[in-house]
Design a protein around this motif. Structure first.
Motif, PDB file in Angstrom:
ATOM      1  N   LEU A   1       0.813  -1.127  -0.032  1.00 39.25           N
ATOM      2  CA  LEU A   1      -0.303  -0.057  -0.196  1.00 39.25           C
ATOM      3  C   LEU A   1       0.697   1.202  -0.026  1.00 39.25           C
ATOM      4  O   LEU A   1       0.550   2.112  -0.789  1.00 39.25           O
ATOM      5  CB  LEU A   1      -0.987   0.135   1.248  1.00 39.25           C
ATOM      6  CG  LEU A   1      -1.729  -1.023   0.988  1.00 39.25           C
ATOM      7  CD1 LEU A   1      -2.643  -1.325   2.890  1.00 39.25           C
ATOM      8  CD2 LEU A   1      -3.029  -0.452   0.090  1.00 39.25           C
ATOM      9  N   ILE A   2       1.737   1.352   0.575  1.00 43.51           N
ATOM     10  CA  ILE A   2       2.777   2.126   0.518  1.00 43.51           C
ATOM     11  C   ILE A   2       3.527   2.717  -0.967  1.00 43.51           C
ATOM     12  O   ILE A   2       3.038   4.052  -1.450  1.00 43.51           O
ATOM     13  CB  ILE A   2       3.937   2.069   1.404  1.00 43.51           C
ATOM     14  CG1 ILE A   2       3.859   1.790   2.871  1.00 43.51           C
ATOM     15  CG2 ILE A   2       5.168   2.966   1.168  1.00 43.51           C
ATOM     16  CD1 ILE A   2       4.946   1.815   4.085  1.00 43.51           C
ATOM     17  N   ALA A   3       3.380   1.683  -1.640  1.00 44.70           N
ATOM     18  CA  ALA A   3       4.509   1.371  -3.189  1.00 44.70           C
ATOM     19  C   ALA A   3       2.680   2.241  -3.863  1.00 44.70           C
ATOM     20  O   ALA A   3       3.107   3.180  -4.747  1.00 44.70           O
ATOM     21  CB  ALA A   3       4.362   0.341  -3.636  1.00 44.70           C
ATOM     22  N   CYS A   4       1.609   1.748  -3.718  1.00 44.96           N
ATOM     23  CA  CYS A   4       0.296   2.728  -4.340  1.00 44.96           C
ATOM     24  C   CYS A   4       0.574   4.009  -4.085  1.00 44.96           C
ATOM     25  O   CYS A   4       0.194   4.586  -5.379  1.00 44.96           O
ATOM     26  CB  CYS A   4      -0.550   1.934  -4.122  1.00 44.96           C
ATOM     27  SG  CYS A   4      -0.319   0.104  -4.089  1.00 44.96           S
ATOM     28  N   TYR A   5       0.402   4.551  -2.668  1.00 41.93           N
ATOM     29  CA  TYR A   5       0.025   5.700  -2.247  1.00 41.93           C
ATOM     30  C   TYR A   5       1.249   6.729  -2.844  1.00 41.93           C
ATOM     31  O   TYR A   5       0.830   7.905  -2.524  1.00 41.93           O
ATOM     32  CB  TYR A   5      -0.483   5.702  -1.026  1.00 41.93           C
ATOM     33  CG  TYR A   5       0.502   5.987   0.374  1.00 41.93           C
ATOM     34  CD1 TYR A   5       1.859   6.854   0.243  1.00 41.93           C
ATOM     35  CD2 TYR A   5       0.588   5.074   1.111  1.00 41.93           C
ATOM     36  CE1 TYR A   5       2.604   6.872   1.126  1.00 41.93           C
ATOM     37  CE2 TYR A   5       1.833   5.130   2.336  1.00 41.93           C
ATOM     38  CZ  TYR A   5       2.646   6.226   2.408  1.00 41.93           C
ATOM     39  OH  TYR A   5       3.411   5.951   3.094  1.00 41.93           O
ATOM     40  N   THR A   6       2.555   6.077  -3.118  1.00 42.59           N
ATOM     41  CA  THR A   6       4.102   6.949  -3.079  1.00 42.59           C
ATOM     42  C   THR A   6       3.174   7.834  -4.072  1.00 42.59           C
ATOM     43  O   THR A   6       4.068   9.127  -4.923  1.00 42.59           O
ATOM     44  CB  THR A   6       4.895   6.961  -2.820  1.00 42.59           C
ATOM     45  OG1 THR A   6       4.828   5.865  -1.458  1.00 42.59           O
ATOM     46  CG2 THR A   6       6.153   7.164  -3.526  1.00 42.59           C
ATOM     47  N   VAL A   7       3.061   6.176  -5.278  1.00 43.14           N
ATOM     48  CA  VAL A   7       2.367   7.014  -7.227  1.00 43.14           C
ATOM     49  C   VAL A   7       1.711   7.723  -6.643  1.00 43.14           C
ATOM     50  O   VAL A   7       1.794   9.165  -7.711  1.00 43.14           O
ATOM     51  CB  VAL A   7       2.517   5.479  -7.724  1.00 43.14           C
ATOM     52  CG1 VAL A   7       2.392   5.965  -9.542  1.00 43.14           C
ATOM     53  CG2 VAL A   7       3.641   4.899  -8.138  1.00 43.14           C
ATOM     54  N   VAL A   8       0.367   7.550  -5.869  1.00 45.00           N
ATOM     55  CA  VAL A   8      -0.653   8.514  -6.920  1.00 45.00           C
ATOM     56  C   VAL A   8       0.069  10.026  -5.734  1.00 45.00           C
ATOM     57  O   VAL A   8      -0.669  10.981  -6.998  1.00 45.00           O
ATOM     58  CB  VAL A   8      -1.682   8.040  -5.664  1.00 45.00           C
ATOM     59  CG1 VAL A   8      -2.965   8.953  -5.412  1.00 45.00           C
ATOM     60  CG2 VAL A   8      -2.238   6.269  -6.870  1.00 45.00           C
ATOM     61  N   ASP A   9      -0.451   9.591  -4.883  1.00 43.89           N
ATOM     62  CA  ASP A   9       0.359  11.434  -4.471  1.00 43.89           C
ATOM     63  C   ASP A   9       1.879  12.269  -4.759  1.00 43.89           C
ATOM     64  O   ASP A   9       0.757  13.338  -5.133  1.00 43.89           O
ATOM     65  CB  ASP A   9       0.755  10.914  -2.743  1.00 43.89           C
ATOM     66  CG  ASP A   9      -0.518  10.520  -1.914  1.00 43.89           C
ATOM     67  OD1 ASP A   9      -1.371  10.356  -2.086  1.00 43.89           O
ATOM     68  OD2 ASP A   9      -0.132  10.318  -0.692  1.00 43.89           O
ATOM     69  N   ALA A  10       2.205  10.974  -4.913  1.00 39.73           N
ATOM     70  CA  ALA A  10       3.731  12.082  -6.242  1.00 39.73           C
ATOM     71  C   ALA A  10       3.131  12.873  -7.098  1.00 39.73           C
ATOM     72  O   ALA A  10       3.268  13.831  -7.761  1.00 39.73           O
ATOM     73  CB  ALA A  10       4.524  10.807  -6.811  1.00 39.73           C
ATOM     74  N   HIS A  11       2.267  12.253  -7.886  1.00 38.30           N
ATOM     75  CA  HIS A  11       1.550  12.377  -9.330  1.00 38.30           C
ATOM     76  C   HIS A  11       0.319  14.098  -8.430  1.00 38.30           C
ATOM     77  O   HIS A  11       0.539  14.718  -9.894  1.00 38.30           O
ATOM     78  CB  HIS A  11       0.624  11.247  -9.558  1.00 38.30           C
ATOM     79  CG  HIS A  11       0.116  12.239 -11.246  1.00 38.30           C
ATOM     80  ND1 HIS A  11       0.187  12.062 -12.379  1.00 38.30           N
ATOM     81  CD2 HIS A  11      -1.174  12.364 -11.501  1.00 38.30           C
ATOM     82  CE1 HIS A  11      -0.216  12.853 -13.385  1.00 38.30           C
ATOM     83  NE2 HIS A  11      -1.412  12.364 -12.876  1.00 38.30           N
ATOM     84  N   ALA A  12      -0.643  13.776  -7.720  1.00 40.22           N
ATOM     85  CA  ALA A  12      -1.335  14.564  -7.124  1.00 40.22           C
ATOM     86  C   ALA A  12      -0.501  15.886  -7.109  1.00 40.22           C
ATOM     87  O   ALA A  12      -0.865  16.757  -7.132  1.00 40.22           O
ATOM     88  CB  ALA A  12      -1.767  14.072  -6.381  1.00 40.22           C
ATOM     89  N   VAL A  13       0.244  15.723  -6.425  1.00 43.54           N
ATOM     90  CA  VAL A  13       1.034  17.306  -5.988  1.00 43.54           C
ATOM     91  C   VAL A  13       2.615  17.774  -7.312  1.00 43.54           C
ATOM     92  O   VAL A  13       2.415  18.518  -7.299  1.00 43.54           O
ATOM     93  CB  VAL A  13       2.428  17.062  -4.845  1.00 43.54           C
ATOM     94  CG1 VAL A  13       1.077  16.360  -3.673  1.00 43.54           C
ATOM     95  CG2 VAL A  13       2.660  15.595  -4.676  1.00 43.54           C
ATOM     96  N   LYS A  14       2.483  16.637  -7.456  1.00 43.96           N
ATOM     97  CA  LYS A  14       3.581  17.414  -8.774  1.00 43.96           C
ATOM     98  C   LYS A  14       3.440  17.729  -9.753  1.00 43.96           C
ATOM     99  O   LYS A  14       3.268  18.376 -11.032  1.00 43.96           O
ATOM    100  CB  LYS A  14       4.596  16.180  -9.194  1.00 43.96           C
ATOM    101  CG  LYS A  14       6.165  15.823  -7.977  1.00 43.96           C
ATOM    102  CD  LYS A  14       6.690  14.482  -7.901  1.00 43.96           C
ATOM    103  CE  LYS A  14       8.025  15.031  -9.229  1.00 43.96           C
ATOM    104  NZ  LYS A  14       8.957  15.937  -8.857  1.00 43.96           N
ATOM    105  N   ALA A  15       2.661  17.030 -11.260  1.00 45.62           N
ATOM    106  CA  ALA A  15       1.661  16.591 -12.362  1.00 45.62           C
ATOM    107  C   ALA A  15       0.311  17.418 -12.008  1.00 45.62           C
ATOM    108  O   ALA A  15      -0.176  18.271 -12.714  1.00 45.62           O
ATOM    109  CB  ALA A  15       1.743  15.643 -12.751  1.00 45.62           C
ATOM    110  N   LEU A  16      -0.457  17.753 -10.418  1.00 42.76           N
ATOM    111  CA  LEU A  16      -1.652  18.550 -10.975  1.00 42.76           C
ATOM    112  C   LEU A  16      -1.820  19.425  -9.863  1.00 42.76           C
ATOM    113  O   LEU A  16      -2.652  20.216  -9.878  1.00 42.76           O
ATOM    114  CB  LEU A  16      -2.575  17.032 -10.705  1.00 42.76           C
ATOM    115  CG  LEU A  16      -2.664  15.531 -11.032  1.00 42.76           C
ATOM    116  CD1 LEU A  16      -4.167  15.641 -10.239  1.00 42.76           C
ATOM    117  CD2 LEU A  16      -3.571  16.539 -12.188  1.00 42.76           C
ATOM    118  N   GLY A  17      -0.591  19.335  -9.355  1.00 41.64           N
ATOM    119  CA  GLY A  17      -0.366  20.832  -8.473  1.00 41.64           C
ATOM    120  C   GLY A  17      -1.463  21.067  -7.040  1.00 41.64           C
ATOM    121  O   GLY A  17      -1.732  21.910  -6.877  1.00 41.64           O
ATOM    122  N   ILE A  18      -1.660  19.797  -6.082  1.00 38.76           N
ATOM    123  CA  ILE A  18      -2.008  19.985  -5.338  1.00 38.76           C
ATOM    124  C   ILE A  18      -0.841  20.120  -4.014  1.00 38.76           C
ATOM    125  O   ILE A  18      -0.702  19.533  -3.953  1.00 38.76           O
ATOM    126  CB  ILE A  18      -3.427  18.342  -5.520  1.00 38.76           C
ATOM    127  CG1 ILE A  18      -4.287  18.354  -6.277  1.00 38.76           C
ATOM    128  CG2 ILE A  18      -3.864  19.035  -3.801  1.00 38.76           C
ATOM    129  CD1 ILE A  18      -5.085  16.835  -6.182  1.00 38.76           C
TER     130      ILE A  18
END
Length: 290
Positions: free
Chosen positions: A163-180
């Motif tokens: 689950l750590i592997a999953c949320y790391t990818v999801v959250d990294a995309h959210a802050v880096k690509a989506l600017g959240i």
């Protein structure tokens, strides 16, 4: 990576190990404790989020909302798996196994699912992570797996790591690509978990209150420190730090967690678990180079 980003990630690693120590001490409470520290996190970080909202610093989109929802669900599963692991096994087993499994599974996924060509450093890293996890779980005695509960720490640690592997990818995309904004992502995720766990508490409020008796101080600590440690990492990522460097650097917390388990919780850590942590860290570094 800038010196400021490096400092944020190192500080986050120590804070992360500290809140896991507090969560381990509240292990008998189970999911009710997860609800309690999510409540604390929602209250503690609400002023920061409201300030950003008042300044118009939050740009809501359907894509961003979807990623926040996904992040909240994954983090809920992570929190429950971690707390269950702490009920059944030592901090010095569950914590390093969880932290080492995440990078290992990410690399395996890249090889098997994305078709990336394995490099020598990646293969060596996988071998070291697996070897280190076995050293931690067995303390050099494979017969440990045959004892009652001998596999519990390994199983729940690896489930948490997935689950750590999953949320790391999801959250990294959210802050880096989506600017959240990192604090917004974490706060809304905590709020979602609060409402998902609320029916569990409302089903028997008296039992929940009894379970939390004497544990609210620990919930306060986890509720403040857990979001802080992750927000620091997300800030480093949003500032341009590469995920391939941030993810393995965070794993130094596993050695800190093992030492805390030995010195504070009086767990029988021993040289095998400490050496296993060092081997896992070396493996994670090699994975980051692959």
């Amino acid at each position: 990576m800038t010196l400021a980003s490096l400092f944020l990630v190192v500080l986050a690693a120590f804070i992360h190990a500290a809140w896991n120590l507090l969560a381990k001490r509240a292990a008998p409470v189970g999911p009710v404790f997860v609800f309690a520290y999510n409540l604390v996190a929602c209250v503690a970080y609400a002023p920061w989020v409201l300030y950003l909202m008042a300044r118009g610093g939050i740009d809501w989109t359907w894509t961003g909302a979807g990623f926040i929802l996904l992040s909240g669900l994954i983090h809920l599963g992570y929190s429950l798996c971690l707390q269950r692991g702490y009920q059944l096994a030592d901090l010095s087993v569950v914590y390093p196994v969880a932290r080492g499994t995440g990078p290992m599974l990410s690399t395996l996924g890249a090889f098997l699912i994305l078709g990336e060509t394995p490099r020598a450093s990646g293969l060596a890293g996988l071998v070291l992570v697996v070897a280190g996890i076995l050293m931690i779980a067995t303390q050099g005695r494979l017969a440990a797996f045959t004892r009652p509960g001998g596999q519990a720490g390994l199983k729940w640690g690896m489930a948490t790591g997935g689950l750590i592997a999953c949320y790391t990818v999801v959250d990294a995309h959210a802050v880096k690509a989506l600017g959240i904004a990192p604090v917004v992502l974490d706060w809304v995720s905590n709020l979602l978990r609060f409402f998902l766990l609320l029916p569990l508490v409302l089903a028997d409020p008296r039992r929940a209150a009894r379970a939390m008796r004497g544990h609210w101080g620990l919930a306060l600590g986890v509720g403040v420190l857990s979001p802080l440690s992750y927000i620091l990492v997300l800030v480093a990522l949003s500032g341009g730090a590469p995920l391939s460097l941030v993810a393995p650097m965070r794993e130094m917390s596993m050695m800190v967690g093992a030492v805390m388990g030995m010195l504070i919780l009086r767990e029988a850590v021993g040289r095998w678990r400490l050496a296993g942590c060092a081997v896992v860290i070396a493996g994670v570094i090699l994975l980051s180079l692959s």
